[in-house]
Each structure stands twice: as structure tokens, then as C-alpha cells.
Write a protein that holds these residues in place. Structure first.
Motif, PDB file in Angstrom:
ATOM      1  N   THR A  80      -4.820 -12.427  -5.015  1.00 22.96           N
ATOM      2  CA  THR A  80      -3.972 -13.232  -6.088  1.00 22.96           C
ATOM      3  C   THR A  80      -4.860 -13.369  -7.199  1.00 22.96           C
ATOM      4  OG1 THR A  80      -2.678 -14.314  -4.300  1.00 22.96           O
ATOM      5  CG2 THR A  80      -2.348 -15.123  -6.544  1.00 22.96           C
ATOM      6  N   ARG A 131       8.426  -6.187 -11.465  1.00 30.34           N
ATOM      7  CA  ARG A 131       8.815  -6.477 -12.900  1.00 30.34           C
ATOM      8  C   ARG A 131       9.795  -5.570 -13.600  1.00 30.34           C
ATOM      9  NH1 ARG A 131       7.055 -10.768 -15.158  1.00 30.34           N
ATOM     10  NH2 ARG A 131       7.137 -10.346 -17.271  1.00 30.34           N
ATOM     11  N   CYS A 171       3.600  -5.652  -8.094  1.00 26.03           N
ATOM     12  CA  CYS A 171       4.046  -6.516  -9.235  1.00 26.03           C
ATOM     13  C   CYS A 171       4.602  -6.142 -10.331  1.00 26.03           C
ATOM     14  CB  CYS A 171       3.004  -7.299  -9.408  1.00 26.03           C
ATOM     15  SG  CYS A 171       2.468  -8.847  -8.145  1.00 26.03           S
ATOM     16  N   LEU A 173       3.169 -11.381 -16.837  1.00 23.65           N
ATOM     17  CA  LEU A 173       2.719 -11.505 -15.686  1.00 23.65           C
ATOM     18  C   LEU A 173       1.396 -12.261 -15.902  1.00 23.65           C
ATOM     19  CD1 LEU A 173       3.001 -11.301 -12.679  1.00 23.65           C
ATOM     20  CD2 LEU A 173       1.872  -9.014 -12.771  1.00 23.65           C
TER      21      LEU A 173
END
Length: 332
Positions: free
Chosen positions: A236, A177, A173, A212
Motif C-alpha cells: 500500500t 478506477r 487499482c 488515486l
């Protein structure tokens, strides 16, 4: 401020894109069939079609609402004016969802259009009322979402927690990004005039570190099909908690360290200047400087003339010919 608009806009748009991707992948999920390469073009076409149609629904309904408010005397009735605006916003979301599109994405672009055109059609009373109401609802809904995430910790969501899978997910992630924010910021700066509306390198770092969260991603993970759905949900939830507690907790310190916190001054006693590495590149490179100037001139001359002479005549708005592109706020 520019940084707030970037963080807010990116987070909302990321949530909308996540929902569209989830719907696209879920449509092609079938454990009894083996996916082939021929499915990829169809999935990409479905994703882009859903995205474009969602944006189109939001923009068209925003223009319709602006036209109604512009050419009627509804501003003489502030209560009706504000109430109808709430209902029109819900209509945009419901319409997109009814057609199987992304309601969040449609509502986001609907808000951009309403902010640019219809906010000037509202009476002073309605402007104040709608601003406070939407701000209150936003804070309340955000609190409920994170409360829902916090309850997941105490309802057995970590029973099938795979630590390695969660850490790798967090790492990817952050990498994704970085590959998204820095190149797109460079492109955006090429289309902006040199000044405070440029995205500085420090602002890009803050956006990468603090942008995020993933509350919508956690809600989507709860609907993941298959035997490993619990692992997806726990991973998650771990990423959401890490980014919220760790990244969110250090955001203020990073802003202070970079001299970007409002009211702070740098070591020389001067206020922070939004000068980025891209500014230095464009001033030293004739090709980059010429490209940036051409893009700015073409964009400004075409869009401002069309917007002031045609769009604002129909839908309302503040006619300021010499304003810079990107100066208006996403929301009031």
C-alpha cells in the motif's frame, strides 16, 4: 471548477468507502474459521447498511444545524456562530463513530448539506472566517498525513516488500478506477444538460490518472490483521508513493497537454471547451438524447420545486429557479 470538485469529492468519498469496507471485512475476519458463501450476503448487507446510515447521520445533522442557524439570531454573534459551526461538524463525526459508522462519510454529506443550505445563513464575517479556517486545517492535516507516509519509508516498512504483489495491486487499482470513472461519468452526463457542467472525456482521463492517492488506505493497512500484514502495508505504501510522486508529478503536464490548465488556450487560440464524447453520442442518437432530456426534466422539475418551496423555506439557501443541477460547489 468542475474538475476540482470531482477530484476532491471522489477522493473523500473513496476514503469513506474504504473505511466502511475495512470495518466490514475486519468484522468477519477469523483465521480459525472458514468463510462460506453464506457470509457474503451478510457482509454486503452490513456494508450497505453502514453506508446508508452514515449518509443519513450526516444529512440529518446538516439539516438540523441549518434549521438552527436559519431560525435564530445567532448571525448577530459571528464568533459564536463560527465556533458552533466547528463544534457541530465535530459532533457529526463523533456521532457517526459512536454508532460504529463512518465518520468521514457522514462528515462529507454533512458538508454538502451545510454548503447548500447553511452557507447562506452565515454572516459575512463568519463565511470568511470559516472558509479560511477549514482551508487551513485541511492543508495542515493533509501535510501531516503525507509526512506520516514518508516516515514509513524510513521505519522498515519495505522489509517484507513483495514487488510482484505491489505491481499487481497497482495495476488492479488502475483497472478498477477505469471501470468506475468512465461508466459513471457516462451515466452522470445523461442526467446533465449539454454545456460546461458535463464531464468531458479529457476530464475523465485526468480524474482516472490523478485521483488515486490512498493515504487513508495506508493508515488502514497498518491495522490489517494476520501474518501478512507487513506485506499489505508495504504494498500500500508503494502504491501511495507511486501515485503521489509519479501520477501527481505528471498531472500538471497532462492538464497542459489537454488544454485544461486554467489560463491556457488551445491551438486555435480559443479557450478549452468541455465537450465530451458523450455529447456527440447524445446528439447523434435519438434514443440517448430523449433519455437524457427526460431524466433532466424529471429531476429538475421535481427537485427544484421541492427544494425551493419547502427545503429552503426551512433550512435556508439561495433560491434561483433556473440554475442548472450540479452547479453549486461542494464547499465554499
Amino acid at each position: 471548477t468542475l474538475l476540482y470538485s470531482l477530484v476532491f469529492g471522489e477522493s473523500v468519498l473513496n476514503d469513506a468507502v474504504a473505511i466502511v469496507l475495512f470495518k466490514t471485512f475486519h468484522k468477519y475476519y477469523n483465521p480459525e474459521l472458514t468463510l462460506t458463501g453464506s457470509v457474503i450476503p451478510a457482509a454486503l448487507f452490513s456494508f450497505f447498511t453502514m453506508t446508508v446510515l452514515s449518509i443519513l447521520v450526516g444529512v440529518l445533522l446538516g439539516l438540523l444545524v441549518s434549521y438552527i442557524y436559519k431560525h435564530t439570531t445567532i448571525s448577530e454573534f459571528p464568533k459564536l456562530e463560527a465556533s458552533l459551526l466547528y463544534l457541530f461538524c465535530y459532533l457529526c463525526y463523533a456521532t457517526a463513530e459512536a454508532f460504529g459508522l463512518s465518520g468521514i462519510m457522514a462528515l462529507f454529506f454533512n458538508g454538502v448539506v451545510l454548503s447548500h443550505y447553511n452557507s447562506y445563513n452565515l454572516s459575512t464575517t463568519a463565511q470568511t472566517t470559516t472558509e479560511q479556517f477549514f482551508a487551513t486545517v485541511a492543508v495542515t492535516m493533509e501535510s501531516i498525513v503525507f509526512l506520516y507516509m514518508g516516515m514509513g519509508v524510513f521505519t522498515g516498512r519495505f522489509e517484507n516488500w513483495d514487488i510482484m504483489f505491489s505491481l499487481l495491486g497497482l495495476l488492479f487499482c488502475l483497472i478498477a478506477r477505469a471501470l468506475n470513472i468512465f461508466p459513471l461519468s457516462l451515466i452522470a452526463n445523461c442526467c446533465r444538460r449539454k454545456g460546461e457542467n458535463r464531464i468531458s472525456l479529457k476530464a475523465q482521463c485526468v480524474l482516472w490518472f490523478a485521483g488515486l492517492r490512498g493515504a487513508i488506505a495506508f493508515a488502514l493497512s497498518m491495522n490489517m490483521p494476520g501474518p501478512n500484514s507487513d506485506s499489505y502495508a508495504s504494498a500500500t505504501l508503494f502504491i501511495c508513493m507511486f501515485t503521489t510522486i509519479v501520477c501527481g508529478g505528471f498531472t500538471e503536464k497532462i492538464l497542459t497537454r489537454f488544454g485544461m490548465k486554467q489560463g491556457l488556450e488551445n491551438d486555435n487560440g480559443e479557450h478549452y471547451d468541455f465537450t465530451s464524447v458523450e455529447n456527440l453520442i447524445s446528439t447523434e442518437s435519438p434514443l440517448a438524447r430523449q433519455l437524457s432530456a427526460n431524466l433532466q426534466e424529471k429531476y429538475r422539475s421535481f427537485w427544484h420545486d421541492f427544494d425551493d418551496n419547502y427545503m429552503k423555506e426551512l433550512f435556508g439557501g439561495d433560491r434561483v429557479p433556473d440554475r442548472q443541477a450540479g452547479d453549486y460547489e461542494l464547499s465554499q
